[in-house]
Design an enzyme around this catalytic site. Structure first.
Site, PDB file in Angstrom:
ATOM      1  N   CYS A   9       0.875  -1.184   0.000  1.00  0.00           N
ATOM      2  CA  CYS A   9       0.000   0.000   0.000  1.00  0.00           C
ATOM      3  C   CYS A   9       0.904   1.223   0.000  1.00  0.00           C
ATOM      4  CB  CYS A   9      -0.973  -0.029   1.173  1.00  0.00           C
ATOM      5  SG  CYS A   9      -0.214  -0.024   2.814  1.00  0.00           S
ATOM      6  N   ASN A  12       2.285   1.408   4.379  1.00  0.00           N
ATOM      7  CA  ASN A  12       2.577   0.137   5.062  1.00  0.00           C
ATOM      8  C   ASN A  12       2.260   0.211   6.554  1.00  0.00           C
ATOM      9  OD1 ASN A  12       5.477  -2.051   5.619  1.00  0.00           O
ATOM     10  ND2 ASN A  12       3.388  -2.626   5.188  1.00  0.00           N
ATOM     11  N   CYS A  14      -1.433   0.707   7.372  1.00  0.00           N
ATOM     12  CA  CYS A  14      -2.874   0.398   7.512  1.00  0.00           C
ATOM     13  C   CYS A  14      -3.278  -0.823   6.681  1.00  0.00           C
ATOM     14  CB  CYS A  14      -3.728   1.601   7.110  1.00  0.00           C
ATOM     15  SG  CYS A  14      -3.520   3.041   8.179  1.00  0.00           S
ATOM     16  N   ARG A  15      -3.380  -0.658   5.367  1.00  0.00           N
ATOM     17  CA  ARG A  15      -3.958  -1.721   4.541  1.00  0.00           C
ATOM     18  C   ARG A  15      -3.050  -2.927   4.358  1.00  0.00           C
ATOM     19  NH1 ARG A  15      -5.169   2.177  -0.304  1.00  0.00           N
ATOM     20  NH2 ARG A  15      -3.273   3.040   0.615  1.00  0.00           N
ATOM     21  N   SER A  16      -1.789  -2.697   3.949  1.00  0.00           N
ATOM     22  CA  SER A  16      -0.948  -3.873   3.660  1.00  0.00           C
ATOM     23  C   SER A  16      -0.559  -4.662   4.918  1.00  0.00           C
ATOM     24  CB  SER A  16       0.276  -3.509   2.802  1.00  0.00           C
ATOM     25  OG  SER A  16       1.131  -2.609   3.449  1.00  0.00           O
ATOM     26  N   ASP A 125      -8.324   3.720   1.144  1.00  0.00           N
ATOM     27  CA  ASP A 125      -7.366   4.132   2.173  1.00  0.00           C
ATOM     28  C   ASP A 125      -8.137   4.620   3.411  1.00  0.00           C
ATOM     29  OD1 ASP A 125      -5.400   5.288   3.708  1.00  0.00           O
ATOM     30  OD2 ASP A 125      -4.488   6.405   2.048  1.00  0.00           O
TER      31      ASP A 125
HETATM   32  P1  4NP Z   1      -1.822   2.777   4.103  1.00  0.00           P
HETATM   33  O1  4NP Z   1      -2.455   4.131   4.683  1.00  0.00           O
HETATM   34  O2  4NP Z   1      -1.284   3.127   2.732  1.00  0.00           O
HETATM   35  O3  4NP Z   1      -2.990   1.835   4.047  1.00  0.00           O
HETATM   36  O4  4NP Z   1      -0.756   2.371   5.081  1.00  0.00           O
HETATM   37  C1  4NP Z   1      -1.762   5.328   4.753  1.00  0.00           C
HETATM   38  C2  4NP Z   1      -0.854   5.540   5.748  1.00  0.00           C
HETATM   39  C3  4NP Z   1      -0.185   6.751   5.845  1.00  0.00           C
HETATM   40  C4  4NP Z   1      -0.426   7.735   4.911  1.00  0.00           C
HETATM   41  C5  4NP Z   1      -1.332   7.511   3.890  1.00  0.00           C
HETATM   42  C6  4NP Z   1      -1.994   6.306   3.813  1.00  0.00           C
HETATM   43  N1  4NP Z   1       0.238   8.981   5.012  1.00  0.00           N
HETATM   44  O5  4NP Z   1      -0.055   9.870   4.214  1.00  0.00           O
HETATM   45  O6  4NP Z   1       1.114   9.118   5.878  1.00  0.00           O
END
Ligand code: 4NP
Length: 156
Positions: A9, A12, A14-16, A125
């Site tokens: 993602c 790294n 939340c989703r992955s 997201d």
């Molecule tokens: P992820 O979510 O891609 O599912 O881990 C996010 C985590 C952090 C950010 C964006 C999305 N960020 O902008 O820091």
């Protein structure tokens, strides 16, 4: 080891890592934990070294998935020689991976939700949203993980 799966993602956190923890547990429950190597990474490196977002950890834990030991890292070119399946959570991250993909990569690079049955291809997201977003991630990821395990053809 018959397959190796890298979930990707943006951050790294939340989703992955959710997909990572869900697939690991499902494989373990099926006695297939030694057949598939599982990891996760982000196309961005801002959160490298951090554990998953606390909201992701709590929602996952409520369904029995332990994410607290995971640590974020950024995708590296060598991942294309270490994994047979590199599965992105959305198209934006898939596009970034396509740009990094070496010509010789013979594995699968695609969207994780192509293994799912919810009719969605991208995991939204949840980072800037509320609790519902984290539950949605779990719903989509649990479903696609079942589909992936079936497709890997690991047998009984
Ligand atoms: P992820 O979510 O891609 O599912 O881990 C996010 C985590 C952090 C950010 C964006 C999305 N960020 O902008 O820091």
């Amino acid at each position: 080891m018959s397959a190796s799966v890298l979930f990707v993602c943006l951050g790294n956190i939340c989703r992955s890592p959710t997909a990572h923890g869900v697939l690991l547990r499902k494989l373990g429950l099926l006695g297939l934990g030694d057949r598939v190597r599982v990891d996760s990474a982000g196309t961005g490196g801002w959160h490298a070294g951090e554990p998953p977002d606390l909201r992701a950890q709590r929602h996952a834990a409520a369904r029995g998935y332990e994410l607290s030991a995971l640590r974020a890292r950024q995708v590296v070119p060598a991942d294309f020689s270490r994994f047979t399946h590199i599965l992105a959570m959305d198209r934006a991250n898939l596009d970034l991976l396509e740009a990094l993909k070496p010509a010789g990569f013979s594995g699968e690079l695609g969207l994780f939700l192509r293994y799912g049955s919810h009719g969605l291809l991208e995991v939204p997201d949840p980072y800037y949203g509320g609790a519902q977003g984290f539950e949605k991630v779990l719903d989509l990821v649990e479903d696609a993980a079942d589909g992936l395990i079936a497709q890997l053809g690991l047998g009984a």
